[in-house]
Design an enzyme around this catalytic site. Structure first.
Site, PDB file in Angstrom:
ATOM      1  N   ASP A  18      59.654  33.766  23.038  1.00  0.00           N
ATOM      2  CA  ASP A  18      60.012  35.175  22.883  1.00  0.00           C
ATOM      3  C   ASP A  18      61.450  35.490  23.286  1.00  0.00           C
ATOM      4  O   ASP A  18      61.914  36.602  23.075  1.00  0.00           O
ATOM      5  CB  ASP A  18      59.062  36.044  23.726  1.00  0.00           C
ATOM      6  CG  ASP A  18      57.631  35.968  23.217  1.00  0.00           C
ATOM      7  OD1 ASP A  18      57.457  35.991  21.990  1.00  0.00           O
ATOM      8  OD2 ASP A  18      56.703  35.878  24.035  1.00  0.00           O
ATOM      9  N   HIS A  35      56.170  29.846  31.213  1.00  0.00           N
ATOM     10  CA  HIS A  35      55.040  29.601  30.319  1.00  0.00           C
ATOM     11  C   HIS A  35      53.928  28.926  31.083  1.00  0.00           C
ATOM     12  O   HIS A  35      54.195  28.083  31.937  1.00  0.00           O
ATOM     13  CB  HIS A  35      55.473  28.709  29.132  1.00  0.00           C
ATOM     14  CG  HIS A  35      54.533  28.798  27.984  1.00  0.00           C
ATOM     15  ND1 HIS A  35      53.370  28.068  27.929  1.00  0.00           N
ATOM     16  CD2 HIS A  35      54.567  29.560  26.866  1.00  0.00           C
ATOM     17  CE1 HIS A  35      52.735  28.386  26.818  1.00  0.00           C
ATOM     18  NE2 HIS A  35      53.428  29.281  26.152  1.00  0.00           N
TER      19      HIS A  35
HETATM   20  N1  CMC Z   1      60.300  35.732  36.137  1.00  0.00           N
HETATM   21  C1  CMC Z   1      60.248  35.513  37.476  1.00  0.00           C
HETATM   22  N2  CMC Z   1      59.338  34.752  38.071  1.00  0.00           N
HETATM   23  C2  CMC Z   1      58.425  34.168  37.290  1.00  0.00           C
HETATM   24  C3  CMC Z   1      58.404  34.322  35.900  1.00  0.00           C
HETATM   25  C4  CMC Z   1      59.391  35.146  35.326  1.00  0.00           C
HETATM   26  N3  CMC Z   1      59.420  35.349  34.000  1.00  0.00           N
HETATM   27  N4  CMC Z   1      57.371  33.629  35.375  1.00  0.00           N
HETATM   28  C5  CMC Z   1      56.755  33.047  36.402  1.00  0.00           C
HETATM   29  N5  CMC Z   1      57.395  33.364  37.564  1.00  0.00           N
HETATM   30  C6  CMC Z   1      57.071  32.852  38.922  1.00  0.00           C
HETATM   31  C7  CMC Z   1      55.861  33.561  39.502  1.00  0.00           C
HETATM   32  O1  CMC Z   1      56.234  34.695  40.240  1.00  0.00           O
HETATM   33  C8  CMC Z   1      55.264  32.473  40.351  1.00  0.00           C
HETATM   34  O2  CMC Z   1      56.042  32.366  41.525  1.00  0.00           O
HETATM   35  P1  CMC Z   1      55.345  31.914  42.920  1.00  0.00           P
HETATM   36  O3  CMC Z   1      54.873  30.518  42.685  1.00  0.00           O
HETATM   37  O4  CMC Z   1      56.433  32.028  43.924  1.00  0.00           O
HETATM   38  O5  CMC Z   1      54.231  32.881  43.162  1.00  0.00           O
HETATM   39  C9  CMC Z   1      55.510  31.202  39.537  1.00  0.00           C
HETATM   40  O6  CMC Z   1      56.692  31.490  38.757  1.00  0.00           O
HETATM   41  C10 CMC Z   1      54.372  30.833  38.597  1.00  0.00           C
HETATM   42  O7  CMC Z   1      54.106  31.952  37.784  1.00  0.00           O
HETATM   43  P2  CMC Z   1      52.657  32.381  37.326  1.00  0.00           P
HETATM   44  O8  CMC Z   1      52.660  33.831  36.991  1.00  0.00           O
HETATM   45  O9  CMC Z   1      51.638  31.905  38.321  1.00  0.00           O
HETATM   46  O10 CMC Z   1      52.519  31.486  36.023  1.00  0.00           O
HETATM   47  P3  CMC Z   1      51.488  31.696  34.854  1.00  0.00           P
HETATM   48  O11 CMC Z   1      51.324  30.414  34.184  1.00  0.00           O
HETATM   49  O12 CMC Z   1      50.264  32.388  35.358  1.00  0.00           O
HETATM   50  O13 CMC Z   1      52.224  32.771  33.881  1.00  0.00           O
HETATM   51  C11 CMC Z   1      53.637  33.680  32.231  1.00  0.00           C
HETATM   52  C12 CMC Z   1      52.917  32.429  32.751  1.00  0.00           C
HETATM   53  C13 CMC Z   1      54.182  33.400  30.842  1.00  0.00           C
HETATM   54  C14 CMC Z   1      52.652  34.848  32.119  1.00  0.00           C
HETATM   55  C15 CMC Z   1      54.785  34.036  33.199  1.00  0.00           C
HETATM   56  O14 CMC Z   1      55.727  32.973  33.247  1.00  0.00           O
HETATM   57  C16 CMC Z   1      55.484  35.344  32.843  1.00  0.00           C
HETATM   58  O15 CMC Z   1      55.045  36.404  33.284  1.00  0.00           O
HETATM   59  N6  CMC Z   1      56.603  35.301  32.013  1.00  0.00           N
HETATM   60  C17 CMC Z   1      57.255  36.493  31.576  1.00  0.00           C
HETATM   61  C18 CMC Z   1      56.521  37.081  30.370  1.00  0.00           C
HETATM   62  C19 CMC Z   1      56.725  36.233  29.122  1.00  0.00           C
HETATM   63  O16 CMC Z   1      57.837  35.851  28.778  1.00  0.00           O
HETATM   64  N7  CMC Z   1      55.622  35.977  28.393  1.00  0.00           N
HETATM   65  C20 CMC Z   1      55.653  35.212  27.159  1.00  0.00           C
HETATM   66  C21 CMC Z   1      54.978  33.886  27.298  1.00  0.00           C
HETATM   67  S1  CMC Z   1      55.301  32.759  25.947  1.00  0.00           S
HETATM   68  C22 CMC Z   1      54.681  33.440  24.523  1.00  0.00           C
HETATM   69  C23 CMC Z   1      53.285  33.928  24.563  1.00  0.00           C
HETATM   70  O17 CMC Z   1      52.418  33.473  25.292  1.00  0.00           O
HETATM   71  O18 CMC Z   1      53.035  34.825  23.830  1.00  0.00           O
END
Ligand code: CMC
Length: 427
Positions: free
Chosen positions: A362, A305
């Protein structure tokens, strides 16, 4: 401590005010920055940008706190109901009985769709993704209620829009679902209560009666989704609404933003991921390795998140609700075991631990929706129904703000410098 931040730039020092929220959150107010220095800020993904001041929802991601208008989400889930939460978010206080009755009556007064709208829904292929249908039809409401095209709207108009959308979006969703399964639409009976009415519209047939426990579980899910401050879809709603676009177009834009798999669309993807793990039959470890592999675009859906870096308080409540509802319905869903195993494994793994990646809202919600009989491609629509009051509360707060400005970010241009246009024959 000084309430001004000092910035040294090009040999000059400028002072920028520090804004402190009621929960001691701090921001540097950069509104005068460009005028004073010629500089703008650059913040990919708005990781450090506060887009507004808001009185609606407080969230502390480090401590796992979520409050609507000051009330903790745990108390809300335990003691409130979805319509009351919609009132709270939009009007800033818990309603007394008279106010709640009036709000319910207002919602009930929109218990039908204009005939033209049902005709539009009838034109969609039955295999359309319901998110596209709900978004398009919500936008189409503007054609049937042109009174909402005027600007500014009065307080009465805004209150009406809130009640109307709460009533009609759920009818649109259920109406389309029944078409996809070849059933005639079933009319809304608002007196059943919000969640029961929705379930009844979805699943009614001779002898069907909504199980109050099931309706309660759905009501809790809707409350947990009701607002989440400046997330992607809410920011989209504020951005679109800031141009004074009509409410239906504005909410339709929020629905579209929610559809993406990194946002609300994740709930559908979680279930598909769990099914893929089940089908693969080689256990969830392989999927954990895939998620960790930087050469693989696969992510563990329902994990991580932007704001929660400890745990998602909504996920905690949902996990418990999931156990309760499956037990109540006497369902043994192997996907739940896979989800539990996946969570346990990921939470031991340094990749996820170091990056503070926890199950989000989710992760378990889809298993509940599945148990309630909601088809997988409608999971994100359920999120829409839950998030509607929050979108409208944020829109209302913004439109009531006399200092409202159109949202119009700047950019840093990195393209070609000035060059001569060449005729097509010379290229
Ligand atoms: N699986 C594997 N690696 C992950 C995941 C994941 N689900 N989420 C984040 N990471 C890693 C990412 O690769 C990055 O690694 P590094 O630092 O080595 O490059 C690090 O964690 C930080 O991730 P980010 O993408 O920079 O973080 P963000 O804040 O931009 O993204 C997020 C947040 C929710 C989009 C992301 O965690 C994600 O894609 N999660 C999976 C999709 C998901 O479950 N979304 C629902 C979010 S909650 C409800 C809502 O918002 O609707």
């Amino acid at each position: 401590m000084s309430d001004m931040a000092k910035l040294e730039l090009d040999g000059k020092t400028i002072e920028l005010p520090i804004i402190t929220g009621t929960e001691n959150e701090k921001a540097i107010d950069i509104r005068a920055l460009r005028a004073q220095t010629g500089y703008v800020t650059l913040d990919n993904g708005f990781m450090n940008t506060g887009s507004c001041e808001s009185k609606i929802t407080f969230l502390n991601g480090e401590k796992g706190i979520l409050r609507y208008r000051g009330y903790p989400i745990e108390q809300i889930a335990e003691q409130s109901n979805f319509v009351e939460v919609a009132y709270l978010l939009n009007f800033g206080k818990l309603p007394n009985q008279k106010e709640l009755d009036f709000f319910n009556e207002k919602i009930a007064s929109f218990a039908t769709l204009p005939e033209g709208i049902t005709k539009i829904i009838d034109q969609f292929p039955t295999n359309s993704h319901p998110m596209g249908v709900v978004s398009a039809v919500t936008s189409s409401l503007s054609a049937f209620y042109p009174e909402f095209l005027k600007t500014p709207l009065t307080d009465v108009d805004r209150e009406r829009a809130i009640a109307q959308l709460l009533a009609q979006v759920k009818i649109i969703a259920a109406y389309f679902y029944r078409r996809t399964v070849g059933k005639n639409p079933h009319r809304s009976h608002p007196s059943l209560g919000y969640a029961s009415d929705f379930l009844n519209m979805m699943f009614y047939e001779e002898g069907y009666e909504v199980d109050p426990e099931v309706a309660k579980a759905l009501d809790v899910l809707l409350m947990l989704h009701a607002d989440h401050e400046q997330n992607c879809s809410t920011s989209a709603v504020r951005l679109i609404g800031s141009s004074q676009a009509n409410i239906f177009a504005t909410i339709s834009g929020g629905i579209d933003a929610l559809w993406g798999q990194l946002h609300g669309g994740a709930n559908q993807r979680v279930l598909e991921m769990l099914e893929a793990i089940q089908e693969d039959g080689r256990g969830y470890k392989k999927f954990i390795e895939k998620a960790k592999d930087k050469n693989d675009s696969f992510r563990l859906m329902g994990f991580g998140h932007r704001v929660y870096k400890n745990f998602d308080p909504r996920a905690k409540i949902i996990k418990k609700a999931c156990d309760t509802i499956l037990e109540r319905l006497n369902i043994q869903d192997p996907l739940l075991d896979i989800a539990r195993g996946l969570e346990e494994e990921a939470r031991k793994d340094s990749y996820f631990v170091d990056r503070n990646l926890y199950p989000n809202v989710d992760f378990y919600s889809g298993i509940i929706y599945k148990a309630l009989g909601i088809p997988t491609n409608m999971f994100t629509v359920m999120f829409v129904l839950g998030r509607l009051p929050g979108w409208m509360a944020q829109w209302k707060e913004m439109r009531e703000d006399p200092t409202l400005k159109i949202s119009r970010p700047r950019q840093i241009y990195t393209g070609e410098n000035l060059r001569e246009f060449t005729n097509i024959a010379d290229r």
